[in-house]
Scaffold this motif. Structure first.
Motif, PDB file in Angstrom:
ATOM      1  N   PHE A   1       4.311  -2.680  -9.248  1.00 20.99           N
ATOM      2  CA  PHE A   1       3.307  -3.068  -8.269  1.00 20.99           C
ATOM      3  C   PHE A   1       2.217  -3.963  -8.747  1.00 20.99           C
ATOM      4  O   PHE A   1       1.274  -4.208  -8.109  1.00 20.99           O
ATOM      5  CB  PHE A   1       2.980  -1.845  -7.551  1.00 20.99           C
ATOM      6  CG  PHE A   1       2.198  -0.852  -8.407  1.00 20.99           C
ATOM      7  CD1 PHE A   1       0.998  -0.923  -8.644  1.00 20.99           C
ATOM      8  CD2 PHE A   1       3.112   0.269  -8.884  1.00 20.99           C
ATOM      9  CE1 PHE A   1       0.391   0.183  -9.431  1.00 20.99           C
ATOM     10  CE2 PHE A   1       2.531   1.436  -9.672  1.00 20.99           C
ATOM     11  CZ  PHE A   1       1.130   1.128  -9.957  1.00 20.99           C
TER      12      PHE A   1
ATOM     13  N   ASN B   1      -4.800   2.178  -0.050  1.00 14.07           N
ATOM     14  CA  ASN B   1      -5.844   3.426  -0.279  1.00 14.07           C
ATOM     15  C   ASN B   1      -7.141   3.346  -0.342  1.00 14.07           C
ATOM     16  O   ASN B   1      -7.860   4.307  -1.014  1.00 14.07           O
ATOM     17  CB  ASN B   1      -5.247   4.352  -1.387  1.00 14.07           C
ATOM     18  CG  ASN B   1      -5.399   3.796  -2.713  1.00 14.07           C
ATOM     19  OD1 ASN B   1      -6.085   2.697  -2.929  1.00 14.07           O
ATOM     20  ND2 ASN B   1      -4.810   4.288  -3.723  1.00 14.07           N
TER      21      ASN B   1
ATOM     22  N   LEU C   1      -2.463  -1.160 -16.003  1.00 13.55           N
ATOM     23  CA  LEU C   1      -0.994  -0.978 -14.917  1.00 13.55           C
ATOM     24  C   LEU C   1      -0.144  -2.316 -15.205  1.00 13.55           C
ATOM     25  O   LEU C   1       0.724  -2.401 -14.389  1.00 13.55           O
ATOM     26  CB  LEU C   1      -1.509  -0.723 -13.597  1.00 13.55           C
ATOM     27  CG  LEU C   1      -2.433   0.527 -13.404  1.00 13.55           C
ATOM     28  CD1 LEU C   1      -2.869   0.461 -11.971  1.00 13.55           C
ATOM     29  CD2 LEU C   1      -1.770   1.740 -13.583  1.00 13.55           C
TER      30      LEU C   1
ATOM     31  N   LEU D   1      -0.634  -5.579  -6.397  1.00 11.13           N
ATOM     32  CA  LEU D   1      -1.850  -5.003  -6.637  1.00 11.13           C
ATOM     33  C   LEU D   1      -2.942  -5.866  -6.880  1.00 11.13           C
ATOM     34  O   LEU D   1      -4.102  -6.128  -6.193  1.00 11.13           O
ATOM     35  CB  LEU D   1      -1.810  -3.700  -7.452  1.00 11.13           C
ATOM     36  CG  LEU D   1      -3.188  -3.060  -7.794  1.00 11.13           C
ATOM     37  CD1 LEU D   1      -3.475  -2.181  -6.544  1.00 11.13           C
ATOM     38  CD2 LEU D   1      -3.056  -2.072  -9.016  1.00 11.13           C
TER      39      LEU D   1
ATOM     40  N   ARG E   1      -9.384   9.459   0.950  1.00  9.11           N
ATOM     41  CA  ARG E   1      -8.106   8.984   1.243  1.00  9.11           C
ATOM     42  C   ARG E   1      -7.350   9.838   1.998  1.00  9.11           C
ATOM     43  O   ARG E   1      -6.458   9.378   2.968  1.00  9.11           O
ATOM     44  CB  ARG E   1      -7.378   8.677  -0.198  1.00  9.11           C
ATOM     45  CG  ARG E   1      -7.848   7.643  -1.116  1.00  9.11           C
ATOM     46  CD  ARG E   1      -7.047   7.463  -2.369  1.00  9.11           C
ATOM     47  NE  ARG E   1      -7.425   6.323  -3.247  1.00  9.11           N
ATOM     48  CZ  ARG E   1      -7.387   6.541  -4.647  1.00  9.11           C
ATOM     49  NH1 ARG E   1      -6.894   7.477  -5.341  1.00  9.11           N
ATOM     50  NH2 ARG E   1      -7.696   5.382  -5.182  1.00  9.11           N
TER      51      ARG E   1
ATOM     52  N   VAL F   1      -0.038   4.394  -0.126  1.00  9.29           N
ATOM     53  CA  VAL F   1      -0.533   4.310  -1.515  1.00  9.29           C
ATOM     54  C   VAL F   1      -1.096   2.612  -1.815  1.00  9.29           C
ATOM     55  O   VAL F   1      -2.084   2.539  -2.643  1.00  9.29           O
ATOM     56  CB  VAL F   1       0.587   4.717  -2.661  1.00  9.29           C
ATOM     57  CG1 VAL F   1       1.643   3.775  -2.710  1.00  9.29           C
ATOM     58  CG2 VAL F   1      -0.095   4.862  -4.046  1.00  9.29           C
ATOM     59  N   GLY F   2      -0.544   1.767  -1.159  1.00 11.68           N
ATOM     60  CA  GLY F   2      -0.815   0.207  -1.610  1.00 11.68           C
ATOM     61  C   GLY F   2      -2.058   0.095  -0.582  1.00 11.68           C
ATOM     62  O   GLY F   2      -2.429  -1.001  -0.907  1.00 11.68           O
TER      63      GLY F   2
ATOM     64  N   HIS G   1     -11.235   2.775  -5.037  1.00 13.67           N
ATOM     65  CA  HIS G   1     -11.158   2.836  -6.556  1.00 13.67           C
ATOM     66  C   HIS G   1     -12.383   3.660  -6.940  1.00 13.67           C
ATOM     67  O   HIS G   1     -13.434   3.724  -6.685  1.00 13.67           O
ATOM     68  CB  HIS G   1     -11.132   1.453  -7.097  1.00 13.67           C
ATOM     69  CG  HIS G   1     -10.955   1.429  -8.837  1.00 13.67           C
ATOM     70  ND1 HIS G   1      -9.834   1.904  -9.286  1.00 13.67           N
ATOM     71  CD2 HIS G   1     -11.900   1.559  -9.419  1.00 13.67           C
ATOM     72  CE1 HIS G   1     -10.138   1.801 -10.633  1.00 13.67           C
ATOM     73  NE2 HIS G   1     -11.653   1.839 -10.847  1.00 13.67           N
TER      74      HIS G   1
ATOM     75  N   TYR H   1      -7.404  -3.993 -13.577  1.00 13.31           N
ATOM     76  CA  TYR H   1      -6.165  -3.278 -13.841  1.00 13.31           C
ATOM     77  C   TYR H   1      -5.196  -3.309 -14.742  1.00 13.31           C
ATOM     78  O   TYR H   1      -3.938  -3.225 -14.687  1.00 13.31           O
ATOM     79  CB  TYR H   1      -5.257  -3.231 -12.523  1.00 13.31           C
ATOM     80  CG  TYR H   1      -5.717  -2.820 -11.065  1.00 13.31           C
ATOM     81  CD1 TYR H   1      -6.000  -1.291 -11.027  1.00 13.31           C
ATOM     82  CD2 TYR H   1      -6.191  -3.337 -10.040  1.00 13.31           C
ATOM     83  CE1 TYR H   1      -6.567  -0.602 -10.202  1.00 13.31           C
ATOM     84  CE2 TYR H   1      -6.571  -2.715  -8.856  1.00 13.31           C
ATOM     85  CZ  TYR H   1      -6.814  -1.230  -8.681  1.00 13.31           C
ATOM     86  OH  TYR H   1      -7.385  -0.604  -7.722  1.00 13.31           O
TER      87      TYR H   1
ATOM     88  N   THR I   1      -3.997   9.527  -5.652  1.00 17.38           N
ATOM     89  CA  THR I   1      -3.875   8.190  -5.355  1.00 17.38           C
ATOM     90  C   THR I   1      -3.039   7.741  -4.204  1.00 17.38           C
ATOM     91  O   THR I   1      -3.234   7.020  -3.497  1.00 17.38           O
ATOM     92  CB  THR I   1      -2.927   7.730  -6.599  1.00 17.38           C
ATOM     93  OG1 THR I   1      -3.689   8.114  -7.907  1.00 17.38           O
ATOM     94  CG2 THR I   1      -2.577   6.332  -6.588  1.00 17.38           C
TER      95      THR I   1
HETATM   96  P1  ADP Z   1      -5.866   5.414  -8.610  1.00 22.79           P
HETATM   97  O1  ADP Z   1      -6.518   4.289  -8.064  1.00 22.79           O
HETATM   98  O2  ADP Z   1      -6.039   6.598  -7.973  1.00 22.79           O
HETATM   99  O3  ADP Z   1      -6.815   5.672 -10.123  1.00 22.79           O
HETATM  100  P2  ADP Z   1      -3.832   4.342 -10.336  1.00 22.79           P
HETATM  101  O4  ADP Z   1      -4.759   3.974 -11.382  1.00 22.79           O
HETATM  102  O5  ADP Z   1      -2.555   5.168 -10.734  1.00 22.79           O
HETATM  103  O6  ADP Z   1      -4.615   5.246  -9.051  1.00 22.79           O
HETATM  104  O7  ADP Z   1      -3.351   3.122  -9.604  1.00 22.79           O
HETATM  105  C1  ADP Z   1      -4.456   2.074  -9.119  1.00 22.79           C
HETATM  106  C2  ADP Z   1      -4.005   1.689  -7.756  1.00 22.79           C
HETATM  107  O8  ADP Z   1      -2.629   0.923  -7.692  1.00 22.79           O
HETATM  108  C3  ADP Z   1      -3.904   2.723  -6.791  1.00 22.79           C
HETATM  109  O9  ADP Z   1      -5.293   3.161  -6.087  1.00 22.79           O
HETATM  110  C4  ADP Z   1      -3.098   2.031  -5.743  1.00 22.79           C
HETATM  111  O10 ADP Z   1      -3.565   1.025  -5.031  1.00 22.79           O
HETATM  112  C5  ADP Z   1      -1.996   1.116  -6.624  1.00 22.79           C
HETATM  113  N1  ADP Z   1      -0.627   1.952  -6.560  1.00 22.79           N
HETATM  114  C6  ADP Z   1      -0.536   2.995  -7.620  1.00 22.79           C
HETATM  115  N2  ADP Z   1       0.610   3.487  -7.557  1.00 22.79           N
HETATM  116  C7  ADP Z   1       1.346   2.451  -6.770  1.00 22.79           C
HETATM  117  C8  ADP Z   1       2.786   2.563  -6.021  1.00 22.79           C
HETATM  118  N3  ADP Z   1       3.563   3.404  -6.492  1.00 22.79           N
HETATM  119  N4  ADP Z   1       2.964   1.345  -5.125  1.00 22.79           N
HETATM  120  C9  ADP Z   1       2.097   0.453  -4.847  1.00 22.79           C
HETATM  121  N5  ADP Z   1       0.666   0.488  -5.344  1.00 22.79           N
HETATM  122  C10 ADP Z   1       0.336   1.568  -6.128  1.00 22.79           C
END
Ligand code: ADP
Length: 168
Positions: free
Chosen positions: A76, A131, A71, A80, A121, A128-129, A134, A68, A110
Protein backbone atom coordinates in the motif's frame (compact mmCIF):
# COMPACT_ATOMS: atom_id res chain seq x y z
CA UNK A 1 8.43 31.78 36.21
CA UNK A 2 8.57 29.46 39.25
CA UNK A 3 11.14 31.46 41.19
CA UNK A 4 8.66 32.20 43.96
CA UNK A 5 7.92 28.51 44.59
CA UNK A 6 9.33 26.70 47.65
CA UNK A 7 12.40 24.48 47.07
CA UNK A 8 10.51 21.16 47.13
CA UNK A 9 8.19 22.40 44.38
CA UNK A 10 11.11 23.60 42.31
CA UNK A 11 12.58 20.09 42.56
CA UNK A 12 9.27 18.67 41.34
CA UNK A 13 9.36 21.06 38.40
CA UNK A 14 12.90 19.92 37.56
CA UNK A 15 11.87 16.27 37.76
CA UNK A 16 8.98 16.87 35.34
CA UNK A 17 11.21 18.88 33.00
CA UNK A 18 13.53 15.85 32.76
CA UNK A 19 10.60 13.62 31.75
CA UNK A 20 9.33 15.93 29.00
CA UNK A 21 9.26 14.51 25.52
CA UNK A 22 8.02 15.61 22.12
CA UNK A 23 6.14 13.72 19.44
CA UNK A 24 5.13 14.38 15.86
CA UNK A 25 1.39 14.27 15.16
CA UNK A 26 -0.19 14.91 11.76
CA UNK A 27 -3.81 15.19 10.72
CA UNK A 28 -3.81 13.60 7.28
CA UNK A 29 -5.71 15.05 4.27
CA UNK A 30 -8.89 13.06 5.13
CA UNK A 31 -9.00 14.49 8.68
CA UNK A 32 -8.47 18.03 7.39
CA UNK A 33 -11.12 17.65 4.66
CA UNK A 34 -13.61 16.19 7.13
CA UNK A 35 -13.31 19.21 9.41
CA UNK A 36 -11.77 17.26 12.30
CA UNK A 37 -8.87 19.60 13.11
CA UNK A 38 -10.45 21.27 16.14
CA UNK A 39 -11.83 17.96 17.47
CA UNK A 40 -8.40 16.30 17.32
CA UNK A 41 -6.37 19.26 18.60
CA UNK A 42 -8.84 19.59 21.50
CA UNK A 43 -8.22 16.00 22.60
CA UNK A 44 -4.47 16.55 22.93
CA UNK A 45 -4.97 19.95 24.52
CA UNK A 46 -7.57 18.76 27.06
CA UNK A 47 -5.31 15.89 28.10
CA UNK A 48 -2.74 18.46 29.25
CA UNK A 49 -0.20 18.15 26.45
CA UNK A 50 1.39 21.31 25.03
CA UNK A 51 1.40 22.32 21.38
CA UNK A 52 4.90 23.48 20.45
CA UNK A 53 4.62 23.66 16.64
CA UNK A 54 1.82 23.62 14.07
CA UNK A 55 1.52 24.24 10.30
CA UNK A 56 -0.70 23.30 7.37
CA UNK A 57 1.32 21.89 4.47
CA UNK A 58 0.78 19.93 1.27
CA UNK A 59 3.70 17.48 1.24
CA UNK A 60 5.18 16.50 -2.12
CA UNK A 61 5.09 12.81 -3.05
CA UNK A 62 8.85 12.68 -2.52
CA UNK A 63 8.42 14.11 0.97
CA UNK A 64 5.62 11.62 1.74
CA UNK A 65 7.96 8.79 0.66
CA UNK A 66 10.60 10.10 3.07
CA UNK A 67 8.07 10.25 5.88
CA UNK A 68 6.86 6.68 5.28
CA UNK A 69 10.27 5.24 4.21
CA UNK A 70 9.92 2.37 6.74
CA UNK A 71 6.91 1.08 4.78
CA UNK A 72 8.44 1.16 1.30
CA UNK A 73 8.17 -2.62 0.86
CA UNK A 74 4.47 -2.70 1.74
CA UNK A 75 1.94 -3.08 -1.10
CA UNK A 76 0.00 0.00 0.00
CA UNK A 77 3.10 2.27 0.10
CA UNK A 78 2.52 4.01 -3.24
CA UNK A 79 -1.17 4.67 -2.61
CA UNK A 80 -0.39 5.86 0.92
CA UNK A 81 2.20 8.37 -0.34
CA UNK A 82 -0.17 9.56 -3.10
CA UNK A 83 -2.81 10.06 -0.47
CA UNK A 84 -0.60 11.92 2.02
CA UNK A 85 0.46 14.33 -0.72
CA UNK A 86 -3.09 14.82 -2.06
CA UNK A 87 -3.97 17.84 0.09
CA UNK A 88 -3.20 19.85 3.20
CA UNK A 89 -1.82 17.99 6.21
CA UNK A 90 -1.82 19.60 9.67
CA UNK A 91 1.66 18.93 11.04
CA UNK A 92 2.16 19.36 14.77
CA UNK A 93 4.61 18.77 17.58
CA UNK A 94 3.14 18.05 21.00
CA UNK A 95 5.10 18.03 24.25
CA UNK A 96 4.46 16.41 27.61
CA UNK A 97 5.33 13.63 29.99
CA UNK A 98 4.80 10.34 28.13
CA UNK A 99 3.37 12.10 25.08
CA UNK A 100 4.86 9.66 22.55
CA UNK A 101 3.24 6.54 24.00
CA UNK A 102 0.09 8.22 25.28
CA UNK A 103 -0.35 10.08 22.00
CA UNK A 104 -0.59 6.65 20.32
CA UNK A 105 -3.22 5.65 22.90
CA UNK A 106 -5.27 8.75 22.14
CA UNK A 107 -5.00 7.90 18.43
CA UNK A 108 -5.95 4.20 18.72
CA UNK A 109 -4.99 1.17 16.61
CA UNK A 110 -3.86 1.57 12.98
CA UNK A 111 -7.07 -0.10 11.74
CA UNK A 112 -10.05 1.95 12.97
CA UNK A 113 -12.08 -1.29 13.09
CA UNK A 114 -9.73 -2.43 15.86
CA UNK A 115 -9.52 0.95 17.62
CA UNK A 116 -11.35 1.24 20.92
CA UNK A 117 -14.28 3.65 21.16
CA UNK A 118 -12.98 6.77 22.86
CA UNK A 119 -9.85 6.88 20.70
CA UNK A 120 -9.54 9.29 17.77
CA UNK A 121 -9.57 6.56 15.11
CA UNK A 122 -12.16 4.54 17.06
CA UNK A 123 -14.54 7.49 17.22
CA UNK A 124 -13.85 9.24 13.94
CA UNK A 125 -12.61 6.80 11.26
CA UNK A 126 -13.76 3.56 9.64
CA UNK A 127 -11.07 2.12 7.33
CA UNK A 128 -7.28 1.74 7.60
CA UNK A 129 -6.57 3.67 4.39
CA UNK A 130 -8.42 6.72 5.76
CA UNK A 131 -7.50 6.69 9.44
CA UNK A 132 -7.14 10.51 9.63
CA UNK A 133 -4.10 10.86 11.88
CA UNK A 134 -0.45 9.94 12.25
CA UNK A 135 1.58 9.78 15.47
CA UNK A 136 5.24 8.86 16.00
CA UNK A 137 5.61 5.29 17.27
CA UNK A 138 8.70 5.75 19.48
CA UNK A 139 11.38 8.19 20.67
CA UNK A 140 13.72 7.68 17.67
CA UNK A 141 10.91 8.04 15.13
CA UNK A 142 9.62 11.11 16.96
CA UNK A 143 13.04 12.75 16.74
CA UNK A 144 13.42 11.90 13.03
CA UNK A 145 9.88 12.97 12.10
CA UNK A 146 10.09 16.28 13.97
CA UNK A 147 13.35 16.98 12.15
CA UNK A 148 11.85 16.05 8.77
CA UNK A 149 8.75 18.25 9.14
CA UNK A 150 9.99 21.23 11.16
CA UNK A 151 12.95 23.58 11.27
CA UNK A 152 14.41 24.00 14.78
CA UNK A 153 13.23 27.64 14.90
CA UNK A 154 9.62 26.51 14.32
CA UNK A 155 9.62 24.64 17.64
CA UNK A 156 8.42 26.91 20.43
CA UNK A 157 9.65 26.70 23.99
CA UNK A 158 7.24 28.40 26.36
CA UNK A 159 5.43 27.91 29.63
CA UNK A 160 1.68 27.76 30.01
CA UNK A 161 0.20 28.70 33.33
CA UNK A 162 -1.82 25.51 33.67
CA UNK A 163 1.33 23.34 33.61
CA UNK A 164 1.65 23.61 37.36
CA UNK A 165 -1.91 22.28 37.63
CA UNK A 166 -1.29 19.46 35.14
CA UNK A 167 1.97 18.28 36.75
CA UNK A 168 1.74 19.56 40.34
P1 ADP B 1 0.34 3.80 12.17
O1 ADP B 1 -0.12 4.96 11.32
O2 ADP B 1 -0.73 3.37 13.14
O3 ADP B 1 1.69 4.05 12.84
P2 ADP B 1 1.68 2.08 10.20
O4 ADP B 1 2.95 2.83 10.43
O5 ADP B 1 1.71 0.58 10.24
O6 ADP B 1 0.51 2.55 11.21
O7 ADP B 1 1.09 2.47 8.78
C1 ADP B 1 1.12 3.80 8.33
C2 ADP B 1 -0.15 4.13 7.60
O8 ADP B 1 -0.26 3.29 6.47
C3 ADP B 1 -1.42 3.85 8.41
O9 ADP B 1 -1.76 4.89 9.31
C4 ADP B 1 -2.44 3.70 7.31
O10 ADP B 1 -2.86 4.98 6.84
C5 ADP B 1 -1.62 3.04 6.20
N1 ADP B 1 -1.84 1.58 6.21
C6 ADP B 1 -1.38 0.69 7.10
N2 ADP B 1 -1.79 -0.56 6.81
C7 ADP B 1 -2.54 -0.43 5.66
C8 ADP B 1 -3.23 -1.34 4.83
N3 ADP B 1 -3.26 -2.65 5.10
N4 ADP B 1 -3.88 -0.86 3.75
C9 ADP B 1 -3.86 0.46 3.46
N5 ADP B 1 -3.21 1.38 4.19
C10 ADP B 1 -2.56 0.94 5.29
Amino acid sequence: MFLDLPAYMLQEQDAHAAEMERTFIAIKPDGVQRGLISEIVARFERKGFKLVAIKLVVPSKDFAQKHYHDLKERPFFNGLCDFLSSGPVLAMVWEGEGVIKYGRKLIGATDPQKSEPGTIRGDLAVVVGRNIIHGSDGPETAKDEIKLWFKPEELNTYTINSEKWVYG
